[in-house]
Design a protein around this motif. Structure first.
Motif, PDB file in Angstrom:
ATOM      1  N   UNK A  98     -93.417  10.123 -64.310  1.00  0.00           N
ATOM      2  CA  UNK A  98     -93.603  10.937 -65.501  1.00  0.00           C
ATOM      3  C   UNK A  98     -94.929  11.691 -65.443  1.00  0.00           C
ATOM      4  N   UNK A  99     -95.975  11.022 -64.970  1.00  0.00           N
ATOM      5  CA  UNK A  99     -97.276  11.702 -64.879  1.00  0.00           C
ATOM      6  C   UNK A  99     -97.223  12.844 -63.857  1.00  0.00           C
ATOM      7  N   UNK A 100     -96.589  12.605 -62.717  1.00  0.00           N
ATOM      8  CA  UNK A 100     -96.495  13.675 -61.731  1.00  0.00           C
ATOM      9  C   UNK A 100     -95.648  14.836 -62.246  1.00  0.00           C
ATOM     10  N   UNK A 101     -94.566  14.536 -62.969  1.00  0.00           N
ATOM     11  CA  UNK A 101     -93.750  15.618 -63.541  1.00  0.00           C
ATOM     12  C   UNK A 101     -94.548  16.415 -64.557  1.00  0.00           C
ATOM     13  N   UNK A 102     -95.309  15.715 -65.399  1.00  0.00           N
ATOM     14  CA  UNK A 102     -96.136  16.414 -66.370  1.00  0.00           C
ATOM     15  C   UNK A 102     -97.194  17.273 -65.688  1.00  0.00           C
ATOM     16  N   UNK A 103     -97.786  16.729 -64.624  1.00  0.00           N
ATOM     17  CA  UNK A 103     -98.794  17.499 -63.905  1.00  0.00           C
ATOM     18  C   UNK A 103     -98.190  18.730 -63.252  1.00  0.00           C
ATOM     19  N   UNK A 104     -96.977  18.584 -62.689  1.00  0.00           N
ATOM     20  CA  UNK A 104     -96.337  19.749 -62.075  1.00  0.00           C
ATOM     21  C   UNK A 104     -95.974  20.801 -63.123  1.00  0.00           C
ATOM     22  N   UNK A 105     -95.529  20.369 -64.310  1.00  0.00           N
ATOM     23  CA  UNK A 105     -95.234  21.340 -65.364  1.00  0.00           C
ATOM     24  C   UNK A 105     -96.486  22.076 -65.805  1.00  0.00           C
ATOM     25  N   UNK A 106     -97.580  21.342 -65.935  1.00  0.00           N
ATOM     26  CA  UNK A 106     -98.824  22.005 -66.322  1.00  0.00           C
ATOM     27  C   UNK A 106     -99.299  22.979 -65.243  1.00  0.00           C
ATOM     28  N   UNK A 107     -99.174  22.564 -63.980  1.00  0.00           N
ATOM     29  CA  UNK A 107     -99.571  23.471 -62.905  1.00  0.00           C
ATOM     30  C   UNK A 107     -98.695  24.713 -62.870  1.00  0.00           C
ATOM     31  N   UNK A 108     -97.376  24.533 -63.092  1.00  0.00           N
ATOM     32  CA  UNK A 108     -96.494  25.701 -63.103  1.00  0.00           C
ATOM     33  C   UNK A 108     -96.831  26.626 -64.264  1.00  0.00           C
ATOM     34  N   UNK A 109     -97.172  26.046 -65.419  1.00  0.00           N
ATOM     35  CA  UNK A 109     -97.542  26.876 -66.565  1.00  0.00           C
ATOM     36  C   UNK A 109     -98.836  27.646 -66.293  1.00  0.00           C
ATOM     37  N   UNK A 110     -99.827  26.945 -65.737  1.00  0.00           N
ATOM     38  CA  UNK A 110    -101.083  27.636 -65.412  1.00  0.00           C
ATOM     39  C   UNK A 110    -100.869  28.717 -64.362  1.00  0.00           C
TER      40      UNK A 110
END
Length: 777
Positions: A124-136
């Motif tokens: 879940x943390x890695x998925x959240x981090x990837x979503x944030x990176x994609x948004x940025x």
């Protein structure tokens, strides 16, 4: 409070841990204070120092605990601040307990602040981090119109411009001239430089400074081409790069031509030059730094990348024969509308892999791949260069599949079962790491990990003997035998596989290091135990060193057969032939049967010289046995030897020679005298009785040049004869130890009788047990 992230301790846990750590620190400080109160006068100073140190750490731990309680009441303070206070309080408590020399129970509190993530939480943390990176990334692309690689390239160009533009010595007018030339409408006609209103119309237009244009043309930033009587001016590649850098860093340009001229004058003017030469050099514009010209690369926007992809697709279609001028593209009958032209998308790379653009040629762009996972987050370049990004991406995927995918993939049931069969502790895993990343070797005094700290120079650590031998017996380590008798321990194939599995299991939260060393079952062929070098045991096929003493229980030595005359005599051969000839088989020697020569009695002058020696050098002479050395017979008289030492020896030999009472470098191993224990009357603890044998020289010397650097090895005894030092005291070196001398009474000792002076070269020795000691002191 901000909501606590997964894997982080709760605020209540942080407050509780901080308070418990403060209480443990205060208890340790009280224990140290009580120890001072109960101490005797002999050790009060050390205990007071420990009490003060424990008190300081307790005060700091209490401060962090109070700070955590204060921040817990403030809703604006993030939870990571509470964790910081708790971790600092635990560290202070551990230090306080260490200073008070009590059991470090506070270290167990660290585990409550470092909870392991479950696989679901990690995912879940890695998925959240990837979503944030994609948004940025989407926001950055919308703002700049470039992808991450080109944004990094733009930032690098900005840093490059800060240092390169100031070296150009330009005014703002020079940039305007290059911008006019970039439009393709700058021309020179009748000694006047103008910017035409339209391209191709070489008449009229805005006037441009002729002096600035001429300076740029002379420096190579502009190129001129004459056609139809008109001189057209265009930027050169160097001029285009200089213009881009000036746009990136306009602050590096000077406000006026005068300020730019003064800056160039201050940079190029030399003291020895004439004034006219200085002015002429200041009027010339310097070219762009070749390093800046080589490093600058123009970033490409996303729109330009799409246009390039469409153009390359169309060119490829034409090369394949699919395009015919004047003939429309055929459309299938079943299709309602023509198919859209496919747009070539950017190839994707695995996580942690990056494209690195290289200097391009005229017709192609070149790329290489960087990996940020091979060396702890540091990007390293993979071998190879590609002009096709798809091929580069394929190479990156192959590297990822080979090196990193096994770590990311979840362990199978068979692999989990194998991990459970190897419950290694953290210390055992460290030994495996030393065997891979450091130099794990065995010496006479045990096992050592050489140069095992990557960020510090030449740090060696001792490794527990039992830990290494158990790993070797279990088949996780192999021994590599060097030719010089040194053993190096490396990972076996089983050890590499097990270390990789344990790393993956710990990363995925499946298994953690055991609290104690695992008792591993030895292999059948290694059940006999590890042959330790310190015990004089060897592997099968390993040769015993020629300089090493033979074991005490060795069989009687056979008579050595006389040597056959080898190819005439050594005196008939040249020096190099004798030095580099093949070694003959050396006879075996028993160093315990060497002839022991008598002791030497020092003269009154030598005793006085020993008394006047610095204590540190005197202790070194006693340890090395050169306080009362016995010289060997030599054809060179002592006067000639003194002249050689004074006139021939380099100064570095003389400095250390003067520090010792009887000299330093002149004595060989077999010329040493009595050990310091026998000189003190303690023959029961003679040095060579404790060692079980004499000190044996390696029979190797170094040949140095005039600077003191070793340039060659010199073997003074090629036949292998040992050069040994037996303590010259006649006390036995084996068998029952002599009785320890009785303690001397505390009354004043009687005056020692005067000892008659004896020449230094004599070999006589007094018969009394304390004669050597009395003669020395």
């Amino acid at each position: 409070m901000i909501e606590t992230d997964a894997g982080e301790p709760t605020p209540q846990t942080c407050l509780r841990v901080a308070r418990e750590a403060a209480e443990l620190a205060v208890a340790a400080a009280d224990h140290a204070t009580n120890a001072v109160c109960r101490s005797r006068s002999g050790n009060t100073a050390c205990l007071e120092e420990a009490a003060h140190a424990a008190h300081r750490e307790a005060v700091e731990a209490e401060r962090h605990a109070v700070q955590a309680e204060r921040w817990a009441a403030d809703p604006s303070v993030p939870d990571r601040s509470l964790r910081y206070c708790a971790s600092q309080a635990v560290d202070r408590a551990v230090r306080a307990q260490g200073a008070a020399e009590v059991e470090a129970t506070a270290a167990a509190l660290r585990t409550e602040l470092e909870r392991r993530l479950t696989p679901e939480e990690r995912a879940e943390r890695e998925s959240k981090q990837r979503r944030e990176e994609a948004k940025e990334e989407a926001e950055e692309r919308a703002a700049t119109g470039m992808d991450s690689d080109n944004r990094d390239l733009a930032r690098m160009n900005t840093y490059l411009a800060e240092s390169a533009v100031s070296e150009l010595g330009w005014a703002a007018g020079h940039q305007r001239v290059l911008e006019a030339a970039e439009t393709g409408r700058l021309y020179q006609l009748d000694e006047q430089v103008r910017q035409a209103a339209e391209r191709g119309v070489w008449s009229g237009g805005r006037k441009i400074s002729r002096e600035r244009t001429q300076d740029l043309l002379t420096a190579g930033f502009l190129a001129a081409a004459t056609a139809d009587g008109v001189r057209r001016l265009t930027p050169t590649p160097m001029g285009q790069v200089a213009l881009e850098l000036a746009r990136l860093h306009p602050a590096g340009l000077y406000e006026s031509d005068k300020a730019a001229y003064e800056a160039r004058y201050a940079r190029v003017a030399k003291r020895h030059q004439r004034s006219d030469d200085k002015k002429a050099a200041a009027h010339r514009l310097p070219p762009l730094d070749p390093t800046a010209l080589r490093l600058y690369r123009r970033p490409v926007t996303l729109a330009e990348q799409e246009l390039r992809a469409e153009r390359e697709a169309a060119e490829q279609w034409e090369d394949e024969g699919g395009y015919c001028p004047g003939v429309p593209t055929p459309v299938p009958a079943a299709a309602a509308e023509p198919a859209a032209t496919p747009v070539k998308t950017e190839p994707t790379l695995p996580s942690g892999m990056y494209f690195l653009p290289l200097p391009s040629t005229r017709h192609r762009d070149w790329w290489t791949i960087q990996c940020g996972r091979c060396q702890g987050g540091i990007r390293i370049e993979l071998p190879g260069e590609w002009h096709d990004k798809d091929e580069a991406a394929q190479a990156a995927r192959e590297h990822y599949d080979e090196a990193h995918r096994p770590v990311d993939d979840l362990l199978t049931e068979e692999e989990v079962a194998e991990v459970e069969r190897w419950p290694l502790s953290d210390a055992q895993r460290t030994v495996l790491s030393h065997a891979e990343h450091a130099d794990l070797a065995e010496f006479d005094d045990g096992f050592w990990a050489l140069d095992c700290v990557p960020d510090r120079w030449d740090v060696n650590k001792r490794v527990a003997r039992g830990r290494v031998t158990r790993l070797w017996a279990a088949g996780l380590l192999d021994v590599r035998l060097d030719g010089n008798g040194r053993r190096q321990l490396v990972k076996s194939p089983t050890g590499r596989r097990v270390a990789r599995l344990l790393f993956r299991a710990e990363r995925q939260g499946i298994a953690e290091p055991a609290a104690k060393d695992a008792k591993l079952a030895p292999l059948a062929k290694r059940s006999g135990g590890y042959p330790l070098q310190s015990e004089g045991r060897y592997f099968k096929g390993e040769q015993r060193s020629a300089a090493e003493p033979a074991p005490e229980a060795a069989a009687p030595l056979p008579a050595v057969a006389p040597k056959q005359p080898a190819a005439a005599t050594d005196s008939d051969q040249p020096l190099l032939r004798r030095l580099f000839a093949p070694r003959v088989e050396r006879p075996a020697y028993d160093v315990r049967t060497v002839i022991r020569r008598p002791q030497r009695v020092l003269t009154p002058e030598e005793r006085e010289r020993a008394r006047n020696t610095r204590l540190l050098n005197l202790e070194g002479a006693l340890i090395m046995g050169i306080t009362d050395p016995v010289p060997n017979s030599s054809p060179m008289p002592e006067e000639a030897g003194a002249r050689v030492r004074e006139e021939v020896w380099p100064e570095r030999f003389k400095v250390i020679e003067r520090k010792y009472p009887q000299g330093f470098a002149r004595w060989s191993m077999c010329e040493r005298g009595t050990c310091w224990n026998c000189l003190a009357g303690r023959c029961d603890i003679c040095v060579h009785r404790q060692k079980g044998g004499p000190d044996v020289d390696r029979n190797l010397e170094s040949v140095t040049n005039h600077r003191g650097h070793a340039v060659a090895k010199f073997i003074p005894r090629p036949g292998g004869e040992p050069c040994v030092w037996w303590c010259r005291c006649p006390c036995p070196k084996d068998g029952p130890a002599p009785a320890r001398p009785a303690a001397k009474p505390k009354t004043a000792p009687p005056a020692a009788a005067a000892v008659a002076p004896v020449p230094a070269a004599t070999s006589a020795r007094a018969s009394e047990p304390e004669a050597a000691q009395a003669a020395l002191w």
